[in-house]
Scaffold this motif. Structure first.
Motif, PDB file in Angstrom:
ATOM      1  N   MET A 279     -49.245 -55.793  12.688  1.00 33.48           N
ATOM      2  CA  MET A 279     -48.002 -56.161  12.010  1.00 33.48           C
ATOM      3  C   MET A 279     -47.279 -54.885  11.580  1.00 33.48           C
ATOM      4  O   MET A 279     -47.467 -53.838  12.150  1.00 33.48           O
ATOM      5  N   GLY A 280     -46.505 -55.024  10.553  1.00 33.31           N
ATOM      6  CA  GLY A 280     -45.765 -53.872  10.060  1.00 33.31           C
ATOM      7  C   GLY A 280     -45.862 -53.773   8.557  1.00 33.31           C
ATOM      8  O   GLY A 280     -46.736 -54.375   7.925  1.00 33.31           O
ATOM      9  N   GLN A 281     -44.941 -53.033   8.004  1.00 33.49           N
ATOM     10  CA  GLN A 281     -44.894 -52.856   6.560  1.00 33.49           C
ATOM     11  C   GLN A 281     -43.533 -53.310   6.050  1.00 33.49           C
ATOM     12  O   GLN A 281     -42.524 -53.208   6.754  1.00 33.49           O
ATOM     13  N   CYS A 282     -43.522 -53.761   4.805  1.00 30.63           N
ATOM     14  CA  CYS A 282     -42.290 -54.199   4.142  1.00 30.63           C
ATOM     15  C   CYS A 282     -41.309 -53.022   4.094  1.00 30.63           C
ATOM     16  O   CYS A 282     -41.680 -51.900   3.730  1.00 30.63           O
ATOM     17  N   LEU A 283     -40.064 -53.269   4.474  1.00 32.82           N
ATOM     18  CA  LEU A 283     -39.053 -52.213   4.477  1.00 32.82           C
ATOM     19  C   LEU A 283     -38.705 -51.727   3.070  1.00 32.82           C
ATOM     20  O   LEU A 283     -38.167 -50.634   2.917  1.00 32.82           O
ATOM     21  N   GLU A 284     -39.025 -52.513   2.065  1.00 38.56           N
ATOM     22  CA  GLU A 284     -38.695 -52.138   0.682  1.00 38.56           C
ATOM     23  C   GLU A 284     -39.867 -51.484  -0.030  1.00 38.56           C
ATOM     24  O   GLU A 284     -39.726 -50.430  -0.634  1.00 38.56           O
ATOM     25  N   CYS A 285     -41.047 -52.094   0.012  1.00 41.23           N
ATOM     26  CA  CYS A 285     -42.171 -51.609  -0.802  1.00 41.23           C
ATOM     27  C   CYS A 285     -43.340 -51.052   0.004  1.00 41.23           C
ATOM     28  O   CYS A 285     -44.329 -50.593  -0.565  1.00 41.23           O
ATOM     29  N   ASP A 286     -43.252 -51.122   1.323  1.00 41.20           N
ATOM     30  CA  ASP A 286     -44.289 -50.601   2.228  1.00 41.20           C
ATOM     31  C   ASP A 286     -45.612 -51.366   2.202  1.00 41.20           C
ATOM     32  O   ASP A 286     -46.612 -50.898   2.747  1.00 41.20           O
ATOM     33  N   LYS A 287     -45.645 -52.538   1.579  1.00 48.91           N
ATOM     34  CA  LYS A 287     -46.863 -53.351   1.619  1.00 48.91           C
ATOM     35  C   LYS A 287     -47.042 -53.888   3.031  1.00 48.91           C
ATOM     36  O   LYS A 287     -46.063 -54.132   3.733  1.00 48.91           O
ATOM     37  N   PRO A 288     -48.295 -54.111   3.450  1.00 53.05           N
ATOM     38  CA  PRO A 288     -48.525 -54.699   4.774  1.00 53.05           C
ATOM     39  C   PRO A 288     -47.966 -56.120   4.835  1.00 53.05           C
ATOM     40  O   PRO A 288     -48.052 -56.878   3.870  1.00 53.05           O
ATOM     41  N   LEU A 289     -47.377 -56.462   5.959  1.00 50.97           N
ATOM     42  CA  LEU A 289     -46.784 -57.788   6.136  1.00 50.97           C
ATOM     43  C   LEU A 289     -47.800 -58.741   6.743  1.00 50.97           C
ATOM     44  O   LEU A 289     -48.588 -58.371   7.610  1.00 50.97           O
ATOM     45  N   VAL A 290     -47.756 -59.974   6.263  1.00 52.36           N
ATOM     46  CA  VAL A 290     -48.631 -61.025   6.765  1.00 52.36           C
ATOM     47  C   VAL A 290     -47.749 -62.185   7.196  1.00 52.36           C
ATOM     48  O   VAL A 290     -46.818 -62.560   6.497  1.00 52.36           O
ATOM     49  N   GLY A 291     -48.019 -62.746   8.367  1.00 51.07           N
ATOM     50  CA  GLY A 291     -47.242 -63.897   8.827  1.00 51.07           C
ATOM     51  C   GLY A 291     -46.576 -63.619  10.144  1.00 51.07           C
ATOM     52  O   GLY A 291     -47.177 -63.006  11.042  1.00 51.07           O
ATOM     53  N   ARG A 292     -45.335 -64.037  10.273  1.00 49.55           N
ATOM     54  CA  ARG A 292     -44.599 -63.914  11.530  1.00 49.55           C
ATOM     55  C   ARG A 292     -44.523 -62.464  12.000  1.00 49.55           C
ATOM     56  O   ARG A 292     -44.456 -61.527  11.194  1.00 49.55           O
ATOM     57  N   THR A 293     -44.487 -62.283  13.288  1.00 44.21           N
ATOM     58  CA  THR A 293     -44.465 -60.930  13.852  1.00 44.21           C
ATOM     59  C   THR A 293     -43.121 -60.224  13.652  1.00 44.21           C
ATOM     60  O   THR A 293     -43.061 -58.997  13.671  1.00 44.21           O
ATOM     61  N   ASP A 294     -42.047 -60.999  13.437  1.00 43.59           N
ATOM     62  CA  ASP A 294     -40.731 -60.385  13.249  1.00 43.59           C
ATOM     63  C   ASP A 294     -40.357 -60.237  11.771  1.00 43.59           C
ATOM     64  O   ASP A 294     -39.232 -59.890  11.440  1.00 43.59           O
ATOM     65  N   LYS A 295     -41.299 -60.462  10.889  1.00 40.27           N
ATOM     66  CA  LYS A 295     -41.066 -60.388   9.449  1.00 40.27           C
ATOM     67  C   LYS A 295     -40.779 -58.941   9.039  1.00 40.27           C
ATOM     68  O   LYS A 295     -41.416 -58.008   9.538  1.00 40.27           O
ATOM     69  N   LYS A 296     -39.812 -58.735   8.135  1.00 40.73           N
ATOM     70  CA  LYS A 296     -39.428 -57.389   7.706  1.00 40.73           C
ATOM     71  C   LYS A 296     -39.741 -57.125   6.235  1.00 40.73           C
ATOM     72  O   LYS A 296     -39.813 -55.974   5.817  1.00 40.73           O
ATOM     73  N   PHE A 297     -39.873 -58.210   5.446  1.00 40.36           N
ATOM     74  CA  PHE A 297     -40.075 -58.061   3.998  1.00 40.36           C
ATOM     75  C   PHE A 297     -41.230 -58.937   3.553  1.00 40.36           C
ATOM     76  O   PHE A 297     -41.465 -60.006   4.111  1.00 40.36           O
TER      77      PHE A 297
ATOM     78  N   MET B 163     -37.727 -61.136  -3.106  1.00 39.73           N
ATOM     79  CA  MET B 163     -37.334 -60.093  -4.040  1.00 39.73           C
ATOM     80  C   MET B 163     -37.164 -58.749  -3.307  1.00 39.73           C
ATOM     81  O   MET B 163     -36.182 -58.041  -3.516  1.00 39.73           O
ATOM     82  N   CYS B 164     -38.094 -58.403  -2.427  1.00 39.19           N
ATOM     83  CA  CYS B 164     -37.972 -57.159  -1.660  1.00 39.19           C
ATOM     84  C   CYS B 164     -36.774 -57.212  -0.713  1.00 39.19           C
ATOM     85  O   CYS B 164     -36.042 -56.233  -0.573  1.00 39.19           O
ATOM     86  N   ARG B 165     -36.556 -58.353  -0.073  1.00 41.33           N
ATOM     87  CA  ARG B 165     -35.410 -58.497   0.831  1.00 41.33           C
ATOM     88  C   ARG B 165     -34.102 -58.304   0.063  1.00 41.33           C
ATOM     89  O   ARG B 165     -33.211 -57.558   0.488  1.00 41.33           O
ATOM     90  N   ASN B 166     -33.984 -58.955  -1.107  1.00 46.64           N
ATOM     91  CA  ASN B 166     -32.767 -58.824  -1.915  1.00 46.64           C
ATOM     92  C   ASN B 166     -32.578 -57.402  -2.420  1.00 46.64           C
ATOM     93  O   ASN B 166     -31.467 -56.861  -2.384  1.00 46.64           O
ATOM     94  N   SER B 167     -33.656 -56.790  -2.893  1.00 50.39           N
ATOM     95  CA  SER B 167     -33.562 -55.409  -3.389  1.00 50.39           C
ATOM     96  C   SER B 167     -33.109 -54.454  -2.292  1.00 50.39           C
ATOM     97  O   SER B 167     -32.250 -53.596  -2.505  1.00 50.39           O
ATOM     98  N   TYR B 168     -33.678 -54.608  -1.116  1.00 47.44           N
ATOM     99  CA  TYR B 168     -33.337 -53.764   0.023  1.00 47.44           C
ATOM    100  C   TYR B 168     -31.848 -53.907   0.371  1.00 47.44           C
ATOM    101  O   TYR B 168     -31.127 -52.920   0.512  1.00 47.44           O
ATOM    102  N   ASN B 169     -31.405 -55.153   0.513  1.00 47.01           N
ATOM    103  CA  ASN B 169     -30.004 -55.394   0.891  1.00 47.01           C
ATOM    104  C   ASN B 169     -29.031 -54.979  -0.203  1.00 47.01           C
ATOM    105  O   ASN B 169     -27.955 -54.449   0.095  1.00 47.01           O
ATOM    106  N   ASN B 170     -29.378 -55.199  -1.467  1.00 45.52           N
ATOM    107  CA  ASN B 170     -28.509 -54.768  -2.564  1.00 45.52           C
ATOM    108  C   ASN B 170     -28.366 -53.247  -2.577  1.00 45.52           C
ATOM    109  O   ASN B 170     -27.279 -52.719  -2.780  1.00 45.52           O
ATOM    110  N   ARG B 171     -29.476 -52.550  -2.388  1.00 41.45           N
ATOM    111  CA  ARG B 171     -29.440 -51.086  -2.357  1.00 41.45           C
ATOM    112  C   ARG B 171     -28.640 -50.600  -1.159  1.00 41.45           C
ATOM    113  O   ARG B 171     -27.827 -49.675  -1.260  1.00 41.45           O
TER     114      ARG B 171
END
Length: 118
Positions: free
Chosen positions: A1-19, A23-31
């Protein structure tokens, strides 16, 4: 998988998941959008302020007053929404539905365009 674009935590679930969370998705987009949003917010705030000043000074649809009155209220001549030329060739600068025109001796004519009302 990958890592969260905001907090760098490992992602679990769908292969195309980014956050990892909403909360991380909103923080990333707001910034990401904060700079352009602040610019637009500041411009829109000044346009609203300019319109409010014109509205307060022109309750009857047309008035002539000195430039110093506009400046004392905080009017910023750098911001307007559009320009309109009359049939006689006179060019008014507008802030939404209020137009202003510089005339002699540092005076301005302020008009309200009632055609823009709904």
């Amino acid at each position: 998988m990958g890592q969260c674009l905001e907090c760098d935590k490992p992602l679990v679930g769908r292969t195309d998941k980014k956050f990892c969370s909403d909360m991380c998705r909103n923080s990333y987009n707001n910034r990401l959008n904060s700079d352009s949003h602040n610019l637009m917010r500041n411009i829109n705030n000044q346009l609203r302020k300019n319109r409010r000043i014109l509205e307060d000074l022109c309750p009857d649809g047309k008035v002539t007053l000195p430039k110093s009155t506009l400046l004392a209220k905080g009017f910023d001549f750098n911001w307007m929404t559009h320009v309109r030329t009359t049939l006689k060739g006179t060019v008014y600068q507008y802030v939404y539905d209020y137009g202003y025109l510089a005339i002699e001796n540092d005076f301005f004519v302020i008009v309200r365009d009632k055609r823009l009302e709904k």
